[in-house]
Write a protein that holds these residues in place. Structure first.
Motif, PDB file in Angstrom:
ATOM      1  N   ARG A 116      49.452  83.161  50.507  1.00 18.62           N
ATOM      2  CA  ARG A 116      49.685  82.038  51.423  1.00 18.62           C
ATOM      3  C   ARG A 116      50.291  80.853  50.669  1.00 18.62           C
ATOM      4  NH1 ARG A 116      47.302  81.660  56.658  1.00 18.62           N
ATOM      5  NH2 ARG A 116      46.195  83.562  57.174  1.00 18.62           N
ATOM      6  N   ILE A 117      49.742  80.553  49.505  1.00 24.69           N
ATOM      7  CA  ILE A 117      50.265  79.431  48.717  1.00 24.69           C
ATOM      8  C   ILE A 117      51.717  79.692  48.337  1.00 24.69           C
ATOM      9  CG2 ILE A 117      50.093  78.214  46.503  1.00 24.69           C
ATOM     10  CD1 ILE A 117      47.007  78.498  46.779  1.00 24.69           C
ATOM     11  N   LYS A 118      52.015  80.889  47.880  1.00 25.73           N
ATOM     12  CA  LYS A 118      53.398  81.231  47.504  1.00 25.73           C
ATOM     13  C   LYS A 118      54.336  81.114  48.707  1.00 25.73           C
ATOM     14  CE  LYS A 118      52.929  81.598  43.276  1.00 25.73           C
ATOM     15  NZ  LYS A 118      53.339  80.395  42.563  1.00 25.73           N
ATOM     16  N   ARG A 119      53.887  81.552  49.890  1.00 27.77           N
ATOM     17  CA  ARG A 119      54.700  81.458  51.105  1.00 27.77           C
ATOM     18  C   ARG A 119      54.935  79.992  51.482  1.00 27.77           C
ATOM     19  NH1 ARG A 119      52.792  81.147  56.130  1.00 27.77           N
ATOM     20  NH2 ARG A 119      50.784  82.029  55.565  1.00 27.77           N
ATOM     21  N   LEU A 120      53.897  79.162  51.360  1.00 23.10           N
ATOM     22  CA  LEU A 120      54.019  77.731  51.673  1.00 23.10           C
ATOM     23  C   LEU A 120      54.949  77.025  50.686  1.00 23.10           C
ATOM     24  CD1 LEU A 120      50.267  77.085  52.553  1.00 23.10           C
ATOM     25  CD2 LEU A 120      52.199  76.948  54.153  1.00 23.10           C
ATOM     26  N   GLU A 121      54.918  77.450  49.436  1.00 31.31           N
ATOM     27  CA  GLU A 121      55.830  76.887  48.437  1.00 31.31           C
ATOM     28  C   GLU A 121      57.271  77.316  48.724  1.00 31.31           C
ATOM     29  OE1 GLU A 121      52.710  76.752  44.655  1.00 31.31           O
ATOM     30  OE2 GLU A 121      54.121  78.427  44.836  1.00 31.31           O
ATOM     31  N   LYS A 122      57.453  78.603  48.979  1.00 37.34           N
ATOM     32  CA  LYS A 122      58.797  79.145  49.209  1.00 37.34           C
ATOM     33  C   LYS A 122      59.449  78.540  50.454  1.00 37.34           C
ATOM     34  CE  LYS A 122      61.389  83.415  49.349  1.00 37.34           C
ATOM     35  NZ  LYS A 122      61.384  84.851  49.199  1.00 37.34           N
ATOM     36  N   SER A 123      58.647  78.271  51.475  1.00 36.50           N
ATOM     37  CA  SER A 123      59.189  77.712  52.723  1.00 36.50           C
ATOM     38  C   SER A 123      59.483  76.222  52.612  1.00 36.50           C
ATOM     39  CB  SER A 123      58.199  77.937  53.869  1.00 36.50           C
ATOM     40  OG  SER A 123      57.071  77.088  53.714  1.00 36.50           O
ATOM     41  N   GLY A 124      58.988  75.585  51.539  1.00 39.98           N
ATOM     42  CA  GLY A 124      59.186  74.145  51.380  1.00 39.98           C
ATOM     43  C   GLY A 124      58.095  73.312  52.024  1.00 39.98           C
ATOM     44  N   THR A 125      57.092  73.955  52.610  1.00 44.26           N
ATOM     45  CA  THR A 125      55.968  73.214  53.184  1.00 44.26           C
ATOM     46  C   THR A 125      55.228  72.488  52.071  1.00 44.26           C
ATOM     47  OG1 THR A 125      55.774  74.862  54.948  1.00 44.26           O
ATOM     48  CG2 THR A 125      53.889  73.399  54.606  1.00 44.26           C
ATOM     49  N   ILE A 126      55.013  73.158  50.953  1.00 40.32           N
ATOM     50  CA  ILE A 126      54.489  72.509  49.746  1.00 40.32           C
ATOM     51  C   ILE A 126      55.714  72.150  48.911  1.00 40.32           C
ATOM     52  CG2 ILE A 126      53.162  72.792  47.618  1.00 40.32           C
ATOM     53  CD1 ILE A 126      51.368  74.764  49.138  1.00 40.32           C
ATOM     54  N   LYS A 127      55.942  70.843  48.755  1.00 39.29           N
ATOM     55  CA  LYS A 127      57.133  70.359  48.046  1.00 39.29           C
ATOM     56  C   LYS A 127      56.947  70.364  46.534  1.00 39.29           C
ATOM     57  CE  LYS A 127      59.297  69.157  51.836  1.00 39.29           C
ATOM     58  NZ  LYS A 127      60.234  70.075  52.399  1.00 39.29           N
ATOM     59  N   SER A 128      55.775  69.903  46.057  1.00 34.96           N
ATOM     60  CA  SER A 128      55.516  69.844  44.626  1.00 34.96           C
ATOM     61  C   SER A 128      54.045  69.531  44.399  1.00 34.96           C
ATOM     62  CB  SER A 128      56.397  68.781  43.953  1.00 34.96           C
ATOM     63  OG  SER A 128      56.041  67.492  44.413  1.00 34.96           O
ATOM     64  N   TYR A 129      53.659  69.574  43.153  1.00 34.17           N
ATOM     65  CA  TYR A 129      52.310  69.198  42.738  1.00 34.17           C
ATOM     66  C   TYR A 129      52.449  68.038  41.763  1.00 34.17           C
ATOM     67  CZ  TYR A 129      51.140  73.800  44.614  1.00 34.17           C
ATOM     68  OH  TYR A 129      50.987  74.880  45.435  1.00 34.17           O
ATOM     69  N   VAL A 130      51.632  67.001  41.943  1.00 28.81           N
ATOM     70  CA  VAL A 130      51.758  65.818  41.097  1.00 28.81           C
ATOM     71  C   VAL A 130      50.393  65.316  40.657  1.00 28.81           C
ATOM     72  CG1 VAL A 130      53.895  65.083  42.236  1.00 28.81           C
ATOM     73  CG2 VAL A 130      51.712  64.207  43.047  1.00 28.81           C
ATOM     74  N   ALA A 131      50.402  64.498  39.617  1.00 27.10           N
ATOM     75  CA  ALA A 131      49.200  63.772  39.202  1.00 27.10           C
ATOM     76  C   ALA A 131      49.302  62.362  39.772  1.00 27.10           C
ATOM     77  CB  ALA A 131      49.121  63.717  37.677  1.00 27.10           C
ATOM     78  N   LEU A 132      48.250  61.883  40.413  1.00 26.87           N
ATOM     79  CA  LEU A 132      48.230  60.519  40.929  1.00 26.87           C
ATOM     80  C   LEU A 132      47.681  59.623  39.834  1.00 26.87           C
ATOM     81  CD1 LEU A 132      46.887  61.233  44.533  1.00 26.87           C
ATOM     82  CD2 LEU A 132      49.256  60.983  43.766  1.00 26.87           C
ATOM     83  N   VAL A 133      48.486  58.670  39.416  1.00 27.58           N
ATOM     84  CA  VAL A 133      48.169  57.831  38.270  1.00 27.58           C
ATOM     85  C   VAL A 133      47.573  56.508  38.753  1.00 27.58           C
ATOM     86  CG1 VAL A 133      49.198  56.628  36.292  1.00 27.58           C
ATOM     87  CG2 VAL A 133      50.016  58.903  36.939  1.00 27.58           C
ATOM     88  N   GLY A 134      46.533  56.042  38.074  1.00 27.87           N
ATOM     89  CA  GLY A 134      45.909  54.763  38.411  1.00 27.87           C
ATOM     90  C   GLY A 134      46.802  53.596  38.041  1.00 27.87           C
ATOM     91  N   LYS A 135      47.063  52.705  38.995  1.00 26.15           N
ATOM     92  CA  LYS A 135      47.938  51.553  38.748  1.00 26.15           C
ATOM     93  C   LYS A 135      47.370  50.627  37.673  1.00 26.15           C
ATOM     94  CE  LYS A 135      48.699  51.034  43.565  1.00 26.15           C
ATOM     95  NZ  LYS A 135      47.943  52.161  43.840  1.00 26.15           N
ATOM     96  N   VAL A 136      46.065  50.417  37.699  1.00 28.94           N
ATOM     97  CA  VAL A 136      45.426  49.527  36.720  1.00 28.94           C
ATOM     98  C   VAL A 136      45.600  50.086  35.314  1.00 28.94           C
ATOM     99  CG1 VAL A 136      43.206  48.601  35.942  1.00 28.94           C
ATOM    100  CG2 VAL A 136      43.768  48.598  38.376  1.00 28.94           C
ATOM    101  N   GLU A 137      45.393  51.374  35.168  1.00 32.12           N
ATOM    102  CA  GLU A 137      45.448  52.016  33.858  1.00 32.12           C
ATOM    103  C   GLU A 137      46.835  51.968  33.224  1.00 32.12           C
ATOM    104  OE1 GLU A 137      41.862  53.310  35.950  1.00 32.12           O
ATOM    105  OE2 GLU A 137      43.952  53.140  36.558  1.00 32.12           O
TER     106      GLU A 137
END
Length: 152
Positions: A39-60
């Motif tokens: 399912r994850i591979k299908r969602l990635e291939k279809s573009g439903t999942i665009k990317s994976y990112v790290a959310l960085v703390g603004k204060v840090e």
């Protein structure tokens, strides 16, 4: 691509924490590890999942000054719009840019260190873009809600 209820639940879990193992998602969904992986591979291939990112703390990272800047172009020709959009894509301080209806043409979300950093950005980068007629800036006093998750 048509998403079913399990796809939506899986997307919700991934938006909460995409660092879990496929086995952990499988357990939460009541599916096999292979089924979740596929399912994850299908969602990635279809573009439903665009990317994976790290959310960085603004204060840090010392980038806590958030500005919303409305932009009005001098003239709304196709070339002026394209040129403005090409130029704004190059500005790392701009984390979001939306083409709007209404009194202003664009809304930019800008993340910088402080007011001096913003002034430098305005003077040296933003106002260097051709065809900007006017700007109006609002500064964040307190971030009440921030989410990167799309409501499913």
């Amino acid at each position: 691509m048509k998403l079913d209820a399990i796809d939506l639940k899986l997307l919700g879990l991934l938006q909460q924490d995409c660092k879990k193992t496929t086995k952990e998602y499988a357990h939460q969904l009541g599916l096999s590890t292979t089924a979740v992986y596929e399912r994850i591979k299908r969602l990635e291939k279809s573009g439903t999942i665009k990317s994976y990112v790290a959310l960085v703390g603004k204060v840090e990272v010392d980038k806590t000054f958030i500005v919303f800047c409305h932009i009005k172009l001098v003239q709304h020709t196709r070339e002026n719009i394209k040129q403005f959009e090409r130029e704004v894509l190059k500005l790392e301080e701009v984390v979001e840019c939306h083409h709007l209806s209404g009194d202003y043409d664009y809304l930019l979300k800008i993340v910088v260190r402080d007011m001096a950093d913003y002034r430098n950005f305005m003077v040296s980068k933003l106002t260097a873009i051709n065809h900007i007629g006017s700007t109006q800036s609002s500064f964040t006093i307190k971030e009440v809600k921030h989410s990167t998750a799309i409501p499913l």
